[in-house]
Motif scaffolding. Structure first.
Motif, mmCIF file in Angstrom:
data_model
loop_
_atom_site.group_PDB
_atom_site.id
_atom_site.type_symbol
_atom_site.label_atom_id
_atom_site.label_comp_id
_atom_site.label_asym_id
_atom_site.label_seq_id
_atom_site.Cartn_x
_atom_site.Cartn_y
_atom_site.Cartn_z
ATOM 1 N N THR A 109 0.828 -1.182 0.000
ATOM 2 C CA THR A 109 0.000 0.000 0.000
ATOM 3 C C THR A 109 0.866 1.235 0.000
ATOM 4 N N PRO A 110 0.460 2.312 -0.687
ATOM 5 C CA PRO A 110 1.271 3.519 -0.755
ATOM 6 C C PRO A 110 1.639 4.084 0.595
ATOM 7 N N ALA A 111 0.720 4.036 1.572
ATOM 8 C CA ALA A 111 1.029 4.604 2.875
ATOM 9 C C ALA A 111 2.208 3.904 3.507
ATOM 10 N N ARG A 112 2.252 2.562 3.368
ATOM 11 C CA ARG A 112 3.362 1.818 3.967
ATOM 12 C C ARG A 112 4.640 2.056 3.179
ATOM 13 N N ILE A 113 4.545 2.142 1.855
ATOM 14 C CA ILE A 113 5.722 2.416 1.043
ATOM 15 C C ILE A 113 6.366 3.705 1.499
ATOM 16 N N LEU A 114 5.529 4.712 1.707
ATOM 17 C CA LEU A 114 6.059 5.992 2.132
ATOM 18 C C LEU A 114 6.678 5.895 3.505
ATOM 19 N N ALA A 115 5.996 5.216 4.410
ATOM 20 C CA ALA A 115 6.492 5.148 5.773
ATOM 21 C C ALA A 115 7.850 4.461 5.834
ATOM 22 N N ALA A 116 8.056 3.447 4.968
ATOM 23 C CA ALA A 116 9.323 2.738 4.975
ATOM 24 C C ALA A 116 10.392 3.476 4.186
ATOM 25 N N THR A 117 9.986 4.348 3.274
ATOM 26 C CA THR A 117 10.914 5.094 2.443
ATOM 27 C C THR A 117 11.632 6.123 3.275
ATOM 28 N N ALA A 118 12.720 6.071 3.380
ATOM 29 C CA ALA A 118 13.284 7.116 4.164
ATOM 30 C C ALA A 118 14.739 7.336 3.737
ATOM 31 N N GLU A 170 15.698 13.761 4.503
ATOM 32 C CA GLU A 170 14.632 13.921 5.496
ATOM 33 C C GLU A 170 14.369 12.654 6.298
ATOM 34 N N LEU A 171 15.055 11.575 5.957
ATOM 35 C CA LEU A 171 14.743 10.292 6.562
ATOM 36 C C LEU A 171 15.858 9.799 7.478
ATOM 37 N N SER A 172 15.522 8.877 8.347
ATOM 38 C CA SER A 172 16.482 8.339 9.299
ATOM 39 C C SER A 172 17.451 7.380 8.619
ATOM 40 N N ASP A 173 18.577 7.144 9.287
ATOM 41 C CA ASP A 173 19.560 6.197 8.748
ATOM 42 C C ASP A 173 18.943 4.816 8.559
ATOM 43 N N ASP A 217 15.764 3.976 8.018
ATOM 44 C CA ASP A 217 14.847 3.928 6.887
ATOM 45 C C ASP A 217 15.595 3.986 5.569
ATOM 46 N N ASN A 218 16.635 4.812 5.499
ATOM 47 C CA ASN A 218 17.425 4.888 4.281
ATOM 48 C C ASN A 218 18.077 3.559 3.949
ATOM 49 N N ALA A 219 18.529 2.857 4.980
ATOM 50 C CA ALA A 219 19.201 1.579 4.748
ATOM 51 C C ALA A 219 18.238 0.504 4.260
ATOM 52 N N SER A 220 16.931 0.714 4.474
ATOM 53 C CA SER A 220 15.962 -0.338 4.154
ATOM 54 C C SER A 220 15.342 -0.203 2.773
ATOM 55 N N VAL A 221 15.674 0.848 2.021
ATOM 56 C CA VAL A 221 14.999 1.068 0.747
ATOM 57 C C VAL A 221 15.985 1.594 -0.282
ATOM 58 N N ASN A 222 15.806 1.199 -1.545
ATOM 59 C CA ASN A 222 16.681 1.701 -2.589
ATOM 60 C C ASN A 222 16.042 2.904 -3.281
#
Length: 285
Positions: free
Chosen positions: A4-13, A41-44, A46-51
């Motif tokens: 879902t887009p909301a979760r994609i955004l939340a994990a995107t960081a 704008e995102l935490s370390d 969250d950044n590490a979890s997404v490309n």
């Protein structure tokens, strides 16, 4: 896999330093600059979890739900990231992220049908603000923001017309309410729900399979936001089999809905929490 887009955004960081480095190397590429701004704008973690593909896809999903994102940005996660996406919708419209590790793709061992799901998702939302879906497609749901992994998988295994109630012809079954459709016809939605250990039973509204929200939109745009009718319950006498789900367990069952006779789309799991939801095309009676 579908998210879902909301979760994609939340994990995107990795923080502001990485953002500056990426931006410096972008050579004026607006997509690369957008990705760098988001990463800043995102935490370390969250950044590490997404490309980068995941960040681009999340931005496109936000733009696809622009009205909702503008009205309630916090429901999509990081409000600064939402603002960046909304400011760059023209740029994101030119991007065509390639599935890979992270978002929106799965890795090796992805279930059958998931690559088709990614292709459908990357094409964007439909005119009804939902993700196109097919019977048999395994949908991946992450749940609340910052969830460590997918919390639920949902597969709609069949959507079939109901021609009899409790073994009898549709009509008065002896209850105070006749067991005949209010909107036009009954359909049975057969589903399989697989909860992972990360499923948060305290917040079921984030999962389409748990929230059990259905709408029907006819081909002419006429909408029914109450297809989970009491007469549909009287047709079977069965409560929803998905009302009290637990982590790490699998469930199968059927949900009965009451929709109109016209062709249209049954929309499943669309809410502020669960996200855009998924739509299934239904032929005319």
């Amino acid at each position: 896999m579908v998210r879902t887009p909301a979760r994609i955004l939340a994990a995107t960081a990795v923080g502001a330093l990485m953002a500056l480095t990426v931006g410096a190397c972008s050579g004026g590429d607006p997509i690369a600059e957008y990705v760098a701004d988001v990463r800043g704008e995102l935490s370390d973690g969250d950044n590490a979890s997404v490309n980068d593909n995941g960040i681009i896809f999340a931005g496109k999903a936000i733009c696809g739900m622009k009205d909702q994102a503008q009205a309630n940005p916090s429901s999509f996660g990081n409000e600064k990231v939402v603002a960046l996406a909304l400011d760059n919708c023209d740029v994101l419209a030119t991007a065509d992220p390639t599935p890979g590790d992270g978002y929106p793709a799965g890795g090796e061992g992805a279930a059958a049908g998931e690559s088709e799901a990614n292709a459908a998702e990357s094409s964007g939302l439909t005119d009804r603000g939902a993700m196109p879906a097919q019977v048999g497609q395994r949908i991946e749901l992450w749940g609340p923001p910052q969830a460590p992994q997918p919390g639920q998988y949902v597969t709609v295994t069949a959507i079939r017309p109901v021609t009899a109630c409790k073994g009898k012809a549709i009509g008065d079954q002896g209850q105070s309410i006749p067991a005949k459709p209010k909107n036009g016809r009954f359909f049975a939605v057969d589903m399989k729900i697989e909860n992972t250990p990360a499923y948060d039973s305290a917040q079921p509204g984030y999962y389409a399979g748990s929230s059990q929200q259905y709408d029907f939109v006819a081909a002419d745009g006429t909408a029914l936001d109450k297809v989970d009718t009491l007469v549909a319950f009287y047709c079977t006498g069965e409560e929803s089999p998905f009302s009290d789900l637990k982590p790490g367990r699998a469930y199968t069952g059927t949900k009965y809905v009451d929709i109109s006779n016209s062709a249209g789309w049954l929309i499943f799991g669309q809410s502020t929490y669960a996200g855009a939801g998924y739509e299934f095309e239904i032929p005319a009676a």
